[in-house]
Each structure stands twice: as C-alpha cells, then as structure tokens.
Design a protein around this motif. Structure first.
Motif, PDB file in Angstrom:
ATOM      1  N   LYS A  84      10.108   1.904   0.674  1.00  0.00           N
ATOM      2  CA  LYS A  84      10.298   2.438  -0.665  1.00  0.00           C
ATOM      3  C   LYS A  84      11.347   1.681  -1.469  1.00  0.00           C
ATOM      4  O   LYS A  84      11.950   2.217  -2.389  1.00  0.00           O
ATOM      5  N   TYR A 102       4.613  -0.334  -0.055  1.00  0.00           N
ATOM      6  CA  TYR A 102       4.808   1.087  -0.351  1.00  0.00           C
ATOM      7  C   TYR A 102       3.577   1.852   0.105  1.00  0.00           C
ATOM      8  O   TYR A 102       2.479   1.363  -0.063  1.00  0.00           O
ATOM      9  N   PRO A 103       3.644   2.973   0.738  1.00  0.00           N
ATOM     10  CA  PRO A 103       4.745   3.907   0.936  1.00  0.00           C
ATOM     11  C   PRO A 103       5.550   3.701   2.221  1.00  0.00           C
ATOM     12  O   PRO A 103       6.485   4.452   2.450  1.00  0.00           O
ATOM     13  N   THR A 112      13.081  -0.474  -4.215  1.00  0.00           N
ATOM     14  CA  THR A 112      12.845  -0.798  -5.613  1.00  0.00           C
ATOM     15  C   THR A 112      14.039  -1.578  -6.153  1.00  0.00           C
ATOM     16  O   THR A 112      15.160  -1.442  -5.665  1.00  0.00           O
TER      17      THR A 112
END
Length: 104
Positions: free
Chosen positions: A99, A95-96, A101
């Motif tokens: 992204k 990350y970034p 999750t």
C-alpha cells in the motif's frame, strides 16, 4: 417438521444431487460458469479503463521509480475516495499487497 416434510426435503435434495453429480450436466455447467466469470471480468476491466480514459485518469501510466517497500513499479493514480479525492499520487503497482504511496 413431520415425516412428510422430511420426505419432501430428501426428495428435493436427491433430485439436486442427481442433477449436479451427473457428469453430462456438470461438465458443461462448470465450463459455462468459468466462461461467464471471465467474460464478466473482462467487461469490468474494459469498462473501468474506458471510464478512466474518459475522466482523464491514466492509472496505468508507469513511473521509472520502484517501490521502496516491495520493489515493484510505481504507477500514476488519482484518488477516488477519502479526504484526498481528485489528488494525484504515485502508488505501488502491486496494490493491495503493498500500500505504498508517494505524494506528487
């Protein structure tokens, strides 16, 4: 502006140019700026890790899974912002750039 003001501006700019183009001044100045940048960055990292440790937020805890999007490791995180504040999740370690999750 009248001519006197332009002369003053030229003199000031020439003074700055003479100072900043002088290698005896610029080389130590550049070294000083790099050192200050890295020291300040290091203190920020240490401060963040200490804050995370005190709050029980173990961000660097790695998981055995890999990110399905980029292949990096997933790490345990706790949301600090948004509608999921306080909720834990697995997030991509790159990350970034990535992204991804995964909710726990």
């Amino acid at each position: 502006m009248n001519i006197d003001q332009w002369d003053l501006i030229k003199a000031i700019l020439n003074g700055f140019a003479n100072v900043f183009l002088n290698p005896r001044i610029m080389i130590p100045f550049i070294i000083f700026m790099f050192v200050m940048f890295f020291v300040k960055s290091g203190f920020r990292i240490i401060e963040r890790k200490l804050r995370d440790y005190k709050s029980g937020n173990k961000i660097s805890k790695s998981v055995m899974e890999n990110c399905p999007q980029c292949g990096s490791h997933l790490v345990f995180r706790i949301a600090r912002k948004g509608s999921n504040v306080g909720n834990s999740f697995y997030g991509c370690s790159s990350y970034p750039k990535c992204k991804y999750t995964k909710q726990i």
